[in-house]
Design a protein around this motif. Structure first.
Motif, PDB file in Angstrom:
ATOM      1  N   MET A 226       0.588  -1.219   0.051  1.00 16.36           N
ATOM      2  CA  MET A 226      -0.187   0.144  -0.018  1.00 16.36           C
ATOM      3  C   MET A 226       0.861   1.156  -0.117  1.00 16.36           C
ATOM      4  SD  MET A 226      -2.887   1.158   2.766  1.00 16.36           S
ATOM      5  CE  MET A 226      -3.752  -0.531   2.671  1.00 16.36           C
ATOM      6  N   THR A 227       0.533   2.405  -0.764  1.00 16.99           N
ATOM      7  CA  THR A 227       1.427   3.521  -0.863  1.00 16.99           C
ATOM      8  C   THR A 227       1.125   4.497   0.348  1.00 16.99           C
ATOM      9  OG1 THR A 227      -0.468   4.803  -2.070  1.00 16.99           O
ATOM     10  CG2 THR A 227       1.168   3.449  -3.611  1.00 16.99           C
ATOM     11  N   THR A 228       2.085   5.179   0.495  1.00 18.64           N
ATOM     12  CA  THR A 228       1.617   6.092   1.638  1.00 18.64           C
ATOM     13  C   THR A 228       0.634   7.130   1.405  1.00 18.64           C
ATOM     14  OG1 THR A 228       4.257   6.217   2.229  1.00 18.64           O
ATOM     15  CG2 THR A 228       2.968   8.146   2.995  1.00 18.64           C
ATOM     16  N   LEU A 229       0.415   7.641   0.326  1.00 18.88           N
ATOM     17  CA  LEU A 229      -0.674   8.348   0.026  1.00 18.88           C
ATOM     18  C   LEU A 229      -2.167   7.505   0.396  1.00 18.88           C
ATOM     19  CD1 LEU A 229      -2.094  10.955  -1.118  1.00 18.88           C
ATOM     20  CD2 LEU A 229      -1.852  10.082  -3.467  1.00 18.88           C
ATOM     21  N   LEU A 230      -2.229   6.487   0.012  1.00 17.15           N
ATOM     22  CA  LEU A 230      -3.441   5.754   0.164  1.00 17.15           C
ATOM     23  C   LEU A 230      -3.614   5.281   1.838  1.00 17.15           C
ATOM     24  CD1 LEU A 230      -6.076   4.298  -0.902  1.00 17.15           C
ATOM     25  CD2 LEU A 230      -4.689   2.135  -1.542  1.00 17.15           C
ATOM     26  N   GLU A 231      -2.397   5.003   2.389  1.00 19.37           N
ATOM     27  CA  GLU A 231      -2.368   4.933   3.879  1.00 19.37           C
ATOM     28  C   GLU A 231      -2.789   6.145   4.422  1.00 19.37           C
ATOM     29  OE1 GLU A 231       1.178   1.476   4.254  1.00 19.37           O
ATOM     30  OE2 GLU A 231       1.524   3.752   4.506  1.00 19.37           O
ATOM     31  N   GLN A 232      -2.435   7.345   4.000  1.00 21.48           N
ATOM     32  CA  GLN A 232      -3.029   8.425   4.781  1.00 21.48           C
ATOM     33  C   GLN A 232      -4.129   8.680   4.673  1.00 21.48           C
ATOM     34  OE1 GLN A 232      -0.425  11.280   2.549  1.00 21.48           O
ATOM     35  NE2 GLN A 232       1.247  11.308   4.290  1.00 21.48           N
TER      36      GLN A 232
ATOM     37  N   GLU B 215     -18.347   0.819   7.878  1.00 25.12           N
ATOM     38  CA  GLU B 215     -18.062   1.783   6.854  1.00 25.12           C
ATOM     39  C   GLU B 215     -16.659   1.635   6.808  1.00 25.12           C
ATOM     40  OE1 GLU B 215     -20.308   3.246   5.566  1.00 25.12           O
ATOM     41  OE2 GLU B 215     -22.130   2.372   6.998  1.00 25.12           O
ATOM     42  N   ARG B 216     -15.545   1.620   7.638  1.00 26.21           N
ATOM     43  CA  ARG B 216     -14.432   1.506   7.403  1.00 26.21           C
ATOM     44  C   ARG B 216     -14.062   0.103   6.453  1.00 26.21           C
ATOM     45  NH1 ARG B 216     -13.876   1.303  12.877  1.00 26.21           N
ATOM     46  NH2 ARG B 216     -12.813  -0.754  12.721  1.00 26.21           N
TER      47      ARG B 216
ATOM     48  N   ALA C  37     -12.499  -1.641   1.039  1.00 23.69           N
ATOM     49  CA  ALA C  37     -12.664  -2.663  -0.061  1.00 23.69           C
ATOM     50  C   ALA C  37     -12.909  -1.511  -1.416  1.00 23.69           C
ATOM     51  CB  ALA C  37     -14.386  -2.960  -0.009  1.00 23.69           C
ATOM     52  N   ARG C  38     -13.308  -0.350  -1.200  1.00 26.78           N
ATOM     53  CA  ARG C  38     -13.397   0.559  -2.507  1.00 26.78           C
ATOM     54  C   ARG C  38     -11.580   0.504  -2.847  1.00 26.78           C
ATOM     55  NH1 ARG C  38     -15.043   2.364  -7.122  1.00 26.78           N
ATOM     56  NH2 ARG C  38     -15.300   4.825  -7.174  1.00 26.78           N
ATOM     57  N   ALA C  39     -10.935   1.066  -2.020  1.00 27.49           N
ATOM     58  CA  ALA C  39      -9.473   1.201  -1.971  1.00 27.49           C
ATOM     59  C   ALA C  39      -9.069  -0.012  -2.759  1.00 27.49           C
ATOM     60  CB  ALA C  39      -8.872   1.758  -1.005  1.00 27.49           C
ATOM     61  N   SER C  40      -9.097  -1.127  -2.320  1.00 20.75           N
ATOM     62  CA  SER C  40      -8.522  -2.337  -3.133  1.00 20.75           C
ATOM     63  C   SER C  40      -9.107  -2.754  -4.316  1.00 20.75           C
ATOM     64  CB  SER C  40      -8.438  -3.382  -2.115  1.00 20.75           C
ATOM     65  OG  SER C  40      -9.892  -3.794  -1.424  1.00 20.75           O
ATOM     66  N   SER C  41     -10.115  -2.585  -4.544  1.00 19.21           N
ATOM     67  CA  SER C  41     -10.847  -2.847  -5.712  1.00 19.21           C
ATOM     68  C   SER C  41     -11.061  -1.844  -6.969  1.00 19.21           C
ATOM     69  CB  SER C  41     -12.603  -3.432  -5.512  1.00 19.21           C
ATOM     70  OG  SER C  41     -13.212  -2.333  -5.078  1.00 19.21           O
ATOM     71  N   ALA C  42     -10.285  -0.684  -6.787  1.00 18.93           N
ATOM     72  CA  ALA C  42     -10.678   0.281  -7.849  1.00 18.93           C
ATOM     73  C   ALA C  42      -9.307   0.950  -7.858  1.00 18.93           C
ATOM     74  CB  ALA C  42     -11.803   1.699  -7.598  1.00 18.93           C
TER      75      ALA C  42
ATOM     76  N   HIS D 218     -18.258   8.080   0.013  1.00 20.14           N
ATOM     77  CA  HIS D 218     -17.700   8.176   1.352  1.00 20.14           C
ATOM     78  C   HIS D 218     -16.321   9.334   1.147  1.00 20.14           C
ATOM     79  CE1 HIS D 218     -19.636   4.324   2.454  1.00 20.14           C
ATOM     80  NE2 HIS D 218     -19.358   4.782   3.695  1.00 20.14           N
ATOM     81  N   GLY D 219     -16.029   9.706   0.043  1.00 17.28           N
ATOM     82  CA  GLY D 219     -14.978  10.616  -0.075  1.00 17.28           C
ATOM     83  C   GLY D 219     -13.469  10.179  -0.312  1.00 17.28           C
ATOM     84  N   LEU D 220     -13.383   8.941  -0.546  1.00 20.00           N
ATOM     85  CA  LEU D 220     -12.053   8.400  -0.466  1.00 20.00           C
ATOM     86  C   LEU D 220     -11.323   9.203  -1.681  1.00 20.00           C
ATOM     87  CD1 LEU D 220      -9.743   6.644   0.462  1.00 20.00           C
ATOM     88  CD2 LEU D 220     -10.763   4.693  -1.110  1.00 20.00           C
ATOM     89  N   LEU D 221     -11.720   9.219  -2.920  1.00 19.66           N
ATOM     90  CA  LEU D 221     -11.159   9.651  -4.066  1.00 19.66           C
ATOM     91  C   LEU D 221     -10.923  11.424  -3.957  1.00 19.66           C
ATOM     92  CD1 LEU D 221      -9.855   9.744  -6.721  1.00 19.66           C
ATOM     93  CD2 LEU D 221     -11.872  10.048  -7.801  1.00 19.66           C
ATOM     94  N   ALA D 222     -11.695  11.906  -3.067  1.00 20.47           N
ATOM     95  CA  ALA D 222     -11.716  13.500  -2.787  1.00 20.47           C
ATOM     96  C   ALA D 222     -10.336  13.543  -1.937  1.00 20.47           C
ATOM     97  CB  ALA D 222     -13.035  14.050  -2.207  1.00 20.47           C
TER      98      ALA D 222
END
Length: 222
Positions: free
Chosen positions: A1-7, A19-20, A25-30, A51-55
């Motif tokens: 996992m990259t630092t950006l995604l971890e943050q 919700e977590r 799941a969204r992070a790992s599948s897209a 949930h705002g993950l991409l934002a």
């Protein structure tokens, strides 16, 4: 996992477990990071933010970027607000692009992104939706459209089955359409008809069990 995604994922640590799980799941599948890599700076509209993950990723990758994120699901917008409160440059709103962004940001955005949203709308509304997105952009503005490709493969069929579970069985995703997935040629034609020039079509399905494809387009000057 990259630092950006971890943050970004760390921002959701205070949410309930269900919700977590959904966010992880969204992070790992897209292939969200591949979308972020192609996003210019400035003012960005994130349409159907969930949930705002991409934002969050867009904001963390470029703190000078302003992200106007919108979603029609009040539950997801509330979870996003709880999680992204520390990111002042992310502006969250509940509603559709037509009622929450179009009246406030006509021709004001340097870029817009729609990530796994279009197929949830009735197909008859796609042209109008895309024209509304076009109306948010400055002349020459960038539009990133990430969708699942309707290529008839087993990945295509798996994606439809998965979304049926999320929408119809679990109610985790709101949809008002028939979950239609289109081939690339039809998507390019739709974008062209809405006033976009498609600059690149990127296959992002490698390493995933979903046929992800990204359309990189530019708002044509009227």
């Amino acid at each position: 996992m990259t630092t950006l995604l971890e943050q970004a994922l760390a921002l959701y640590s205070g949410l309930p477990a269900a919700e977590r799980f959904h966010v992880h799941a969204r992070a790992s599948s897209a292939p969200l990071l591949s979308v972020v890599e192609r996003m210019p700076g400035g003012t960005v509209a994130d349409i159907g933010c969930g949930h705002g993950l991409l934002a969050a990723l867009l904001s963390l990758a470029d703190p000078a970027r302003t992200v106007h994120a919108v979603d029609p699901d009040p539950r997801k917008v509330e979870w996003a607000r709880r999680s992204l409160g520390a990111l002042a440059q992310v502006k969250l709103a509940e509603g559709t692009v037509e009622d929450a962004l179009a009246p406030r940001l006509p021709g004001a955005c340097d870029a817009a992104v729609v990530c796994d949203v279009l197929y949830l709308l009735p197909e008859a509304k796609w042209p109008g939706f895309l024209r509304t997105v076009h109306g948010l952009l400055k002349p020459g503005g960038c539009f990133l459209l990430k969708e699942v490709e309707g290529d008839g493969s087993w990945k295509h069929r798996k994606a439809l089955a998965q979304e049926w579970v999320m929408v119809s069985l679990l109610g985790r995703t709101k949809a008002s359409g028939g979950m239609v997935l289109k081939p690339r040629a039809e998507m390019r034609a739709l974008l062209s008809e809405a006033g976009f020039s498609v600059r690149e079509v990127v296959d992002l399905g490698r390493g995933y069990t979903t046929p992800h494809v990204l359309y990189v387009a530019e708002a044509s000057v009227a």
